[in-house]
Structures are given as C-alpha cells and as structure tokens.
Design an enzyme around this catalytic site. Structure first.
Site, mmCIF file in Angstrom:
data_model
loop_
_atom_site.group_PDB
_atom_site.id
_atom_site.type_symbol
_atom_site.label_atom_id
_atom_site.label_comp_id
_atom_site.label_asym_id
_atom_site.label_seq_id
_atom_site.Cartn_x
_atom_site.Cartn_y
_atom_site.Cartn_z
ATOM 1 N N GLY A 102 10.391 6.179 -33.545
ATOM 2 C CA GLY A 102 9.507 7.324 -33.324
ATOM 3 C C GLY A 102 10.162 8.534 -32.693
ATOM 4 O O GLY A 102 9.780 9.672 -32.976
ATOM 5 N N GLU A 151 11.756 9.311 -25.618
ATOM 6 C CA GLU A 151 10.628 8.618 -26.245
ATOM 7 C C GLU A 151 9.743 9.597 -27.001
ATOM 8 O O GLU A 151 9.732 10.793 -26.723
ATOM 9 C CB GLU A 151 9.783 7.923 -25.166
ATOM 10 C CG GLU A 151 9.948 6.404 -25.119
ATOM 11 C CD GLU A 151 9.357 5.665 -26.311
ATOM 12 O OE1 GLU A 151 9.237 6.246 -27.417
ATOM 13 O OE2 GLU A 151 9.003 4.494 -26.135
ATOM 14 N N ASP A 152 8.988 9.062 -27.953
ATOM 15 C CA ASP A 152 8.018 9.884 -28.682
ATOM 16 C C ASP A 152 6.734 10.054 -27.874
ATOM 17 O O ASP A 152 6.220 11.150 -27.725
ATOM 18 C CB ASP A 152 7.715 9.290 -30.068
ATOM 19 C CG ASP A 152 7.390 7.797 -30.034
ATOM 20 O OD1 ASP A 152 7.381 7.185 -28.933
ATOM 21 O OD2 ASP A 152 7.149 7.228 -31.113
ATOM 22 N N ASP A 162 2.308 5.651 -23.570
ATOM 23 C CA ASP A 162 0.896 5.266 -23.640
ATOM 24 C C ASP A 162 0.609 4.405 -22.411
ATOM 25 O O ASP A 162 0.326 4.925 -21.337
ATOM 26 C CB ASP A 162 0.708 4.536 -24.974
ATOM 27 C CG ASP A 162 -0.727 4.168 -25.262
ATOM 28 O OD1 ASP A 162 -1.622 4.898 -24.821
ATOM 29 O OD2 ASP A 162 -0.969 3.156 -25.938
ATOM 30 N N LYS A 168 0.263 10.217 -22.725
ATOM 31 C CA LYS A 168 -1.176 9.876 -22.734
ATOM 32 C C LYS A 168 -1.495 9.242 -21.394
ATOM 33 O O LYS A 168 -1.641 8.018 -21.293
ATOM 34 C CB LYS A 168 -1.408 8.832 -23.832
ATOM 35 C CG LYS A 168 -2.341 9.207 -24.932
ATOM 36 C CD LYS A 168 -2.603 7.963 -25.770
ATOM 37 C CE LYS A 168 -2.477 8.236 -27.229
ATOM 38 N NZ LYS A 168 -2.697 7.018 -28.040
ATOM 39 N N PHE A 217 -5.441 8.325 -31.386
ATOM 40 C CA PHE A 217 -4.244 7.842 -32.066
ATOM 41 C C PHE A 217 -3.624 8.998 -32.851
ATOM 42 O O PHE A 217 -4.222 9.537 -33.768
ATOM 43 C CB PHE A 217 -4.578 6.685 -33.006
ATOM 44 C CG PHE A 217 -3.354 6.025 -33.555
ATOM 45 C CD1 PHE A 217 -2.633 5.120 -32.776
ATOM 46 C CD2 PHE A 217 -2.883 6.336 -34.818
ATOM 47 C CE1 PHE A 217 -1.482 4.532 -33.265
ATOM 48 C CE2 PHE A 217 -1.739 5.749 -35.321
ATOM 49 C CZ PHE A 217 -1.031 4.847 -34.536
ATOM 50 N N VAL A 218 -2.431 9.385 -32.444
ATOM 51 C CA VAL A 218 -1.790 10.556 -33.046
ATOM 52 C C VAL A 218 -0.639 10.153 -33.963
ATOM 53 O O VAL A 218 -0.043 9.082 -33.810
ATOM 54 C CB VAL A 218 -1.299 11.544 -31.960
ATOM 55 C CG1 VAL A 218 -2.466 12.096 -31.168
ATOM 56 C CG2 VAL A 218 -0.281 10.894 -31.027
ATOM 57 N N ASP A 262 4.083 7.184 -36.291
ATOM 58 C CA ASP A 262 3.602 6.634 -37.553
ATOM 59 C C ASP A 262 2.215 6.013 -37.437
ATOM 60 O O ASP A 262 1.741 5.673 -36.355
ATOM 61 C CB ASP A 262 4.554 5.533 -38.032
ATOM 62 C CG ASP A 262 4.435 4.256 -37.188
ATOM 63 O OD1 ASP A 262 4.564 4.354 -35.956
ATOM 64 O OD2 ASP A 262 4.180 3.173 -37.760
ATOM 65 N N ARG A 316 5.561 9.844 -40.413
ATOM 66 C CA ARG A 316 6.585 10.239 -39.433
ATOM 67 C C ARG A 316 7.186 11.603 -39.768
ATOM 68 O O ARG A 316 7.725 12.283 -38.913
ATOM 69 C CB ARG A 316 7.728 9.211 -39.412
ATOM 70 C CG ARG A 316 7.330 7.825 -38.910
ATOM 71 C CD ARG A 316 8.592 6.996 -38.680
ATOM 72 N NE ARG A 316 8.329 5.578 -38.557
ATOM 73 C CZ ARG A 316 7.987 4.955 -37.424
ATOM 74 N NH1 ARG A 316 7.830 5.647 -36.303
ATOM 75 N NH2 ARG A 316 7.791 3.651 -37.399
HETATM 76 P P1 5GP Z 1 3.591 1.921 -24.422
HETATM 77 O O1 5GP Z 1 4.486 0.787 -24.010
HETATM 78 O O2 5GP Z 1 3.792 3.168 -23.595
HETATM 79 O O3 5GP Z 1 2.149 1.530 -24.484
HETATM 80 O O4 5GP Z 1 3.950 2.148 -25.916
HETATM 81 C C1 5GP Z 1 4.508 3.273 -26.393
HETATM 82 C C2 5GP Z 1 4.665 3.103 -27.894
HETATM 83 O O5 5GP Z 1 3.423 2.795 -28.539
HETATM 84 C C3 5GP Z 1 5.127 4.421 -28.475
HETATM 85 O O6 5GP Z 1 6.514 4.547 -28.443
HETATM 86 C C4 5GP Z 1 4.533 4.366 -29.877
HETATM 87 O O7 5GP Z 1 5.407 3.672 -30.725
HETATM 88 C C5 5GP Z 1 3.249 3.559 -29.722
HETATM 89 N N1 5GP Z 1 2.069 4.450 -29.568
HETATM 90 C C6 5GP Z 1 1.315 4.627 -28.462
HETATM 91 N N2 5GP Z 1 0.341 5.533 -28.676
HETATM 92 C C7 5GP Z 1 0.469 5.935 -29.962
HETATM 93 C C8 5GP Z 1 -0.245 6.882 -30.780
HETATM 94 O O8 5GP Z 1 -1.212 7.568 -30.404
HETATM 95 N N3 5GP Z 1 0.210 7.038 -32.051
HETATM 96 C C9 5GP Z 1 1.273 6.337 -32.538
HETATM 97 N N4 5GP Z 1 1.622 6.584 -33.803
HETATM 98 N N5 5GP Z 1 1.960 5.444 -31.798
HETATM 99 C C10 5GP Z 1 1.578 5.246 -30.525
HETATM 100 MG MG MG Z 2 4.594 2.756 -34.402
HETATM 101 MG MG MG Z 3 8.360 4.996 -29.098
#
Ligand code: 5GP
Ligand code: MG
Ligand code: MG
Length: 182
Positions: free
Chosen positions: A43, A98-99, A102, A130, A151-152, A158, A164
C-alpha cells in the site's frame, strides 16, 4: 472519477502538496543522520515513491511486506513478516513509511521489532491516519491527512487488490462490496 468511487476525500493536488511539505520536514529533521526509509508493501509504494523524491538528503530505501494474523475485519495484533529487509538497521535512523494507520497494531509491532534490532531511532510517516480506530498506543511522527472511519481506496490502498492505481483517496460505493461474489 472512477465509477466505483462514491466520493473523493483527498485530491491528487492535495496529496502532492502535502508530500512536498512532509519531504521538507523530513529533510530538516534528518540532517546528520543515517536515514533508511522502509516502505511497507504494497500500500505504501506510491506514497514512498513520491515522498523520497522530496527528501533532499543522502539516504537509502528498503522494502518490507507483512500480514496480520486474524480475519480481514479483526486484526489480532500479531504480524507475520512475508518479506524482510535486505539492509541491517543497526545504528541507523529508520523511517517506516505506511499508507494508513488504522488500529495501529501493525506499525507498533514493526516499531518494536526495529528497536529490538538496535536501530538508533525509529519514526513513522503515514499518508493517512484514522485515529478513531486506534487500539495500539501509537501516534505517527508525520502524517498527511486524518480520515474518518470509512474504508478508503486509491493512492496505494486497495479493495481486493484493486484501485491501488487511483491518483486520489476515495470512498468505495457500498454496492461494490455487496455485489462481490466470494
Ligand atoms: P492497522 O494495523 O493499523 O489496523 O492496519 C493498517 C493496515 O490495514 C493498512 O496498512 C491497510 O493495509 C489496512 N487498512 C486499514 N484501513 C484501511 C482502509 O480504510 N482502506 C484500505 N484499503 N486499507 C485499510
Ligand atoms: Mg489491503
Ligand atoms: Mg499498509
């Protein structure tokens, strides 16, 4: 706008402007350091590619891929490394790219991992944050935009490996999830 996108949250122009300013901040903060930017695949790849071209310093890049255990909607916090770095991180200044953050569980696991590998410093930059969904005690050192609990997709993010390549951050239409045959 792509037909599956309900609304655009962050435009191409807003993203590019923000990346220029993040690059300037990082350039200022990493003078006299040994910067290694680590892209969390897949991402963060588009963000990383644009960001490093705004960093005016001697630096290196590397790539890492991981997946979190658990179901797609519930992250367990345990992270599996699918592809590790080629570089040693010992005594280096690591910037994890990171992208989106969350729950924060993935990134806080990686920060601890690199500290354990004796990096001199470990900081994080994320295009999107987020904060409303956070479970881990993690605040990014640099972030582009805060987004609501939706969810973006786009700019690396993706849905089912698609979208992407969109040059903006958007929200997917509900009917796209609902018509998907699994
Ligand atoms: P975390 O460990 O912070 O919950 O997970 C982060 C990962 O979850 C991100 O790198 C991404 O791959 C995925 N993710 C979390 N929120 C979103 C969202 O709104 N859209 C997408 N496409 N992926 C997300
Ligand atoms: Mg993903
Ligand atoms: Mg990521």
């Amino acid at each position: 706008m792509h037909q599956d996108v309900k609304e655009i949250l962050v435009s191409t122009e807003q993203i590019q402007e923000k990346i220029i300013s993040l690059g300037q901040q990082i350039t200022n903060d990493y003078q006299e350091k040994d910067l290694l930017c680590v892209c969390i695949l897949k991402g963060a790849a588009p963000f990383m590619a644009d960001l490093i071209r705004q960093i005016d310093l001697p630096m290196e890049i590397d790539f890492m891929a991981c997946s979190s255990y658990g179901t797609s909607t519930k992250s367990s916090g345990e992270v599996r490394i699918l592809k590790d770095l080629e570089s040693s991180v010992q005594n280096r200044d690591i910037l994890l790219v990171e992208d989106i953050i969350d729950t924060g569980l993935t990134l806080s696991y990686l920060v601890d991992l690199f500290k354990g590998r004796e990096a001199r410093s470990v900081k994080t930059v994320t295009l999107l944050d987020k904060p409303s969904r956070r479970q881990a005690d993690l605040v990014p050192d640099y972030f582009g935009f805060q987004v609501p609990d939706k969810f973006v997709i786009g700019f690396g993010l993706d849905y089912d490996e698609k979208y992407r390549n969109l040059p903006y951050i958007g929200v997917l239409k509900e009917e796209v999830y609902n018509t998907k045959i699994t």
